[in-house]
Design a protein around this motif. Structure first.
Motif, PDB file in Angstrom:
ATOM      1  N   LEU A  85      -5.592   1.792  -8.602  1.00 22.70           N
ATOM      2  CA  LEU A  85      -5.758   0.590  -8.032  1.00 22.70           C
ATOM      3  C   LEU A  85      -4.566  -0.120  -8.842  1.00 22.70           C
ATOM      4  O   LEU A  85      -3.904  -1.140  -8.061  1.00 22.70           O
ATOM      5  N   GLU A  86      -4.441  -0.138  -9.753  1.00 20.45           N
ATOM      6  CA  GLU A  86      -3.125  -0.568 -10.806  1.00 20.45           C
ATOM      7  C   GLU A  86      -1.897  -0.598 -10.055  1.00 20.45           C
ATOM      8  O   GLU A  86      -1.054  -1.437  -9.666  1.00 20.45           O
ATOM      9  N   GLU A  87      -1.259   0.624  -9.495  1.00 16.19           N
ATOM     10  CA  GLU A  87       0.251   0.942  -8.753  1.00 16.19           C
ATOM     11  C   GLU A  87      -0.284   0.154  -7.462  1.00 16.19           C
ATOM     12  O   GLU A  87       1.006  -0.424  -7.377  1.00 16.19           O
ATOM     13  N   PHE A  88      -1.552   0.071  -7.593  1.00 20.47           N
ATOM     14  CA  PHE A  88      -1.573  -0.705  -5.545  1.00 20.47           C
ATOM     15  C   PHE A  88      -1.748  -2.440  -5.537  1.00 20.47           C
ATOM     16  O   PHE A  88      -0.853  -2.619  -5.064  1.00 20.47           O
ATOM     17  N   SER A  89      -2.489  -2.490  -7.032  1.00 18.51           N
ATOM     18  CA  SER A  89      -1.818  -3.753  -6.992  1.00 18.51           C
ATOM     19  C   SER A  89      -0.504  -4.475  -7.599  1.00 18.51           C
ATOM     20  O   SER A  89      -0.249  -5.633  -6.532  1.00 18.51           O
ATOM     21  N   ALA A  90       0.134  -3.292  -8.173  1.00 13.51           N
ATOM     22  CA  ALA A  90       1.491  -4.505  -7.687  1.00 13.51           C
ATOM     23  C   ALA A  90       2.285  -3.737  -6.410  1.00 13.51           C
ATOM     24  O   ALA A  90       2.664  -4.630  -6.540  1.00 13.51           O
ATOM     25  N   TRP A  91       1.936  -2.477  -5.954  1.00 11.73           N
ATOM     26  CA  TRP A  91       2.842  -1.983  -4.659  1.00 11.73           C
ATOM     27  C   TRP A  91       2.741  -3.618  -4.036  1.00 11.73           C
ATOM     28  O   TRP A  91       3.220  -4.803  -2.891  1.00 11.73           O
ATOM     29  N   CYS A  92       0.625  -4.354  -3.554  1.00  9.17           N
ATOM     30  CA  CYS A  92       0.728  -5.261  -3.229  1.00  9.17           C
ATOM     31  C   CYS A  92       1.612  -6.746  -3.230  1.00  9.17           C
ATOM     32  O   CYS A  92       1.641  -7.298  -2.239  1.00  9.17           O
ATOM     33  N   GLN A  93       1.761  -6.866  -4.833  1.00  6.46           N
ATOM     34  CA  GLN A  93       2.287  -8.289  -5.053  1.00  6.46           C
ATOM     35  C   GLN A  93       3.535  -7.857  -4.397  1.00  6.46           C
ATOM     36  O   GLN A  93       4.249  -9.058  -4.375  1.00  6.46           O
ATOM     37  N   LEU A 136      -7.619  -4.489   3.843  1.00  8.68           N
ATOM     38  CA  LEU A 136      -7.111  -4.242   2.224  1.00  8.68           C
ATOM     39  C   LEU A 136      -7.138  -2.564   2.589  1.00  8.68           C
ATOM     40  O   LEU A 136      -6.036  -1.960   2.287  1.00  8.68           O
ATOM     41  N   VAL A 137      -8.352  -1.961   3.308  1.00  9.73           N
ATOM     42  CA  VAL A 137      -8.424  -0.556   3.172  1.00  9.73           C
ATOM     43  C   VAL A 137      -7.521   0.023   4.084  1.00  9.73           C
ATOM     44  O   VAL A 137      -6.726   0.947   3.809  1.00  9.73           O
ATOM     45  N   ASP A 138      -6.740  -1.011   5.265  1.00  7.29           N
ATOM     46  CA  ASP A 138      -6.110  -0.695   5.949  1.00  7.29           C
ATOM     47  C   ASP A 138      -4.543  -0.301   5.543  1.00  7.29           C
ATOM     48  O   ASP A 138      -3.711   0.492   5.355  1.00  7.29           O
ATOM     49  N   ALA A 139      -4.408  -1.430   4.283  1.00 10.08           N
ATOM     50  CA  ALA A 139      -3.144  -1.390   3.944  1.00 10.08           C
ATOM     51  C   ALA A 139      -3.029  -0.238   2.675  1.00 10.08           C
ATOM     52  O   ALA A 139      -2.492   0.123   2.877  1.00 10.08           O
ATOM     53  N   TYR A 140      -3.967  -0.039   2.094  1.00 13.77           N
ATOM     54  CA  TYR A 140      -4.160   1.280   1.113  1.00 13.77           C
ATOM     55  C   TYR A 140      -4.133   2.925   1.503  1.00 13.77           C
ATOM     56  O   TYR A 140      -2.591   3.027   1.318  1.00 13.77           O
ATOM     57  N   PHE A 141      -4.399   2.974   2.984  1.00 20.56           N
ATOM     58  CA  PHE A 141      -4.448   4.468   3.039  1.00 20.56           C
ATOM     59  C   PHE A 141      -3.737   4.202   4.291  1.00 20.56           C
ATOM     60  O   PHE A 141      -2.576   5.632   4.117  1.00 20.56           O
ATOM     61  N   GLY A 142      -2.714   3.576   5.426  1.00 21.51           N
ATOM     62  CA  GLY A 142      -1.975   3.143   6.463  1.00 21.51           C
ATOM     63  C   GLY A 142      -0.866   3.005   5.714  1.00 21.51           C
ATOM     64  O   GLY A 142      -0.162   3.501   6.116  1.00 21.51           O
ATOM     65  N   LEU A 143      -0.462   2.495   4.492  1.00 21.56           N
ATOM     66  CA  LEU A 143       0.628   1.698   3.840  1.00 21.56           C
ATOM     67  C   LEU A 143       1.231   2.539   2.771  1.00 21.56           C
ATOM     68  O   LEU A 143       1.764   3.523   3.020  1.00 21.56           O
ATOM     69  N   PHE A 144      -0.092   2.441   1.629  1.00 21.54           N
ATOM     70  CA  PHE A 144       0.489   2.669   0.250  1.00 21.54           C
ATOM     71  C   PHE A 144       0.287   3.959   0.111  1.00 21.54           C
ATOM     72  O   PHE A 144       1.515   4.632  -0.468  1.00 21.54           O
ATOM     73  N   CYS A 145      -0.694   4.794   0.646  1.00 29.21           N
ATOM     74  CA  CYS A 145      -0.859   6.178   0.806  1.00 29.21           C
ATOM     75  C   CYS A 145       0.252   7.189   1.773  1.00 29.21           C
ATOM     76  O   CYS A 145       0.679   8.124   1.235  1.00 29.21           O
ATOM     77  N   ASP A 146       0.826   6.151   2.591  1.00 28.85           N
ATOM     78  CA  ASP A 146       1.854   7.171   3.285  1.00 28.85           C
ATOM     79  C   ASP A 146       2.860   6.092   2.774  1.00 28.85           C
ATOM     80  O   ASP A 146       3.726   7.439   3.751  1.00 28.85           O
ATOM     81  N   SER A 147       3.119   5.890   1.735  1.00 33.18           N
ATOM     82  CA  SER A 147       5.142   5.752   1.676  1.00 33.18           C
ATOM     83  C   SER A 147       5.417   6.131   0.285  1.00 33.18           C
ATOM     84  O   SER A 147       5.781   6.915  -0.153  1.00 33.18           O
ATOM     85  N   ASP A 148       4.606   5.178  -0.303  1.00 33.66           N
ATOM     86  CA  ASP A 148       4.927   5.246  -1.635  1.00 33.66           C
ATOM     87  C   ASP A 148       3.869   6.945  -2.538  1.00 33.66           C
ATOM     88  O   ASP A 148       4.326   6.966  -3.587  1.00 33.66           O
ATOM     89  N   ARG A 149       2.374   6.673  -2.248  1.00 28.31           N
ATOM     90  CA  ARG A 149       1.971   7.821  -2.515  1.00 28.31           C
ATOM     91  C   ARG A 149       1.025   8.421  -1.502  1.00 28.31           C
ATOM     92  O   ARG A 149      -0.114   9.355  -1.434  1.00 28.31           O
ATOM     93  N   ARG A 150       2.121   9.204  -1.015  1.00 32.33           N
ATOM     94  CA  ARG A 150       1.771  10.893   0.214  1.00 32.33           C
ATOM     95  C   ARG A 150       1.331  11.358  -0.707  1.00 32.33           C
ATOM     96  O   ARG A 150       0.312  11.977   0.146  1.00 32.33           O
ATOM     97  N   ASP A 151       1.269  11.864  -1.481  1.00 27.92           N
ATOM     98  CA  ASP A 151       0.571  12.187  -2.356  1.00 27.92           C
ATOM     99  C   ASP A 151      -1.541  12.519  -2.434  1.00 27.92           C
ATOM    100  O   ASP A 151      -1.979  13.269  -2.241  1.00 27.92           O
TER     101      ASP A 151
END
Length: 264
Positions: A85-93, A136-151
């Protein structure tokens, strides 16, 4: 393939990839006509006529793809809460600073509440709260996880089939289905499913009319797996779709995970 708006960025091949690949390579398209919440509209413009008709008629767009991913055994909410969540928060900002239209202000405030109050912040009591959670959930799984944290995305099955092939897996209505419980769960596949709430009271709403997320907990995966084993599948469903769905559900149950269905 180039954006019809004249943006010079070129998309990679979409074959075998989800639409956020287009968003990543085409991020920041200057066209106000196509750049709504994400530039996937540039690519999806070829589908817009049919999808627009489906949106008017109240049914989900079907010219897109369905993918199955493992998730936390308790579902999509815990998948988010157990993530970075910390990394996701920084990515969102950073994303909000670079592309203000792509991250809603309500999502940032909600993320702060989640970090402070955990699951309690995901309990929607109004339609606006439910929509903020969905985005928010869309942004987490559909963008953040798909681009910065594909793992963080673990495929339950490698198939990439059009979403429409999975429609009516356990029948056309609850009354005629051989397994009503499986029918109730499967209907989320094409409509999406909100987290932390009764989806009948506050249904999931796609942010752009195309992208959507659904999920099943490990217990619900077991219900679906039993339905597949009992041959409760409707006879007119595409055979490849049945094979892919059955394999994904079976794999999730064997690995004791929940399952996410991503329509993109």
């Amino acid at each position: 393939m180039r954006c019809r708006s004249g943006c010079l960025r070129t998309a990679r091949s979409f074959i075998g990839r989800r639409s956020s690949t287009w968003r990543r390579t085409h991020w920041g398209c200057p066209s106000p006509q196509f750049r709504l919440r994400s530039c996937q509209r540039c690519w999806l413009s070829v589908l817009d006529c049919g999808n627009a008709r489906r949106r008017v008629n109240g049914s989900p767009p079907m010219g897109i793809y369905a993918m199955f991913w493992h998730c936390h055994p308790e579902g999509l909410a815990q998948e988010l809460l157990s993530g970075p969540l910390e990394e996701f928060s920084a990515w969102c900002q950073q994303t909000a600073a670079d592309f203000p239209d792509d991250i809603e202000p309500s999502s940032l405030s909600l993320l702060n509440a989640i970090r402070a109050r955990s699951m309690t912040a995901l309990k929607a009591t109004t339609s606006d709260e439910a929509t903020a959670i969905d985005r928010l959930v869309d942004a987490y799984f559909g963008l953040f996880c798909d681009s910065d944290r594909r793992d963080l995305k673990r495929a339950a099955h490698p198939s990439l089939l059009r979403a429409r092939y999975f429609q009516g897996m356990f029948g056309s209505s609850r009354e005629t289905s051989q397994c009503p419980a499986a029918f109730d769960l499967w209907r989320f596949t094409l409509t999406g499913r909100g987290v932390g709430r009764d989806s009948d009271a506050f249904p999931y709403r796609s942010g752009d009319g195309v992208y959507r997320l659904a999920y099943w907990t490990l217990g619900e995966v077991a219900v679906l797996d039993d339905a597949f084993s009992a041959n409760a599948v409707a006879g007119d469903v595409d055979r490849d779709a049945v094979a892919a769905a059955r394999a994904a559900v079976s794999t999730a149950r064997a690995q004791r995970t929940g399952l996410i269905v991503e329509i993109a």
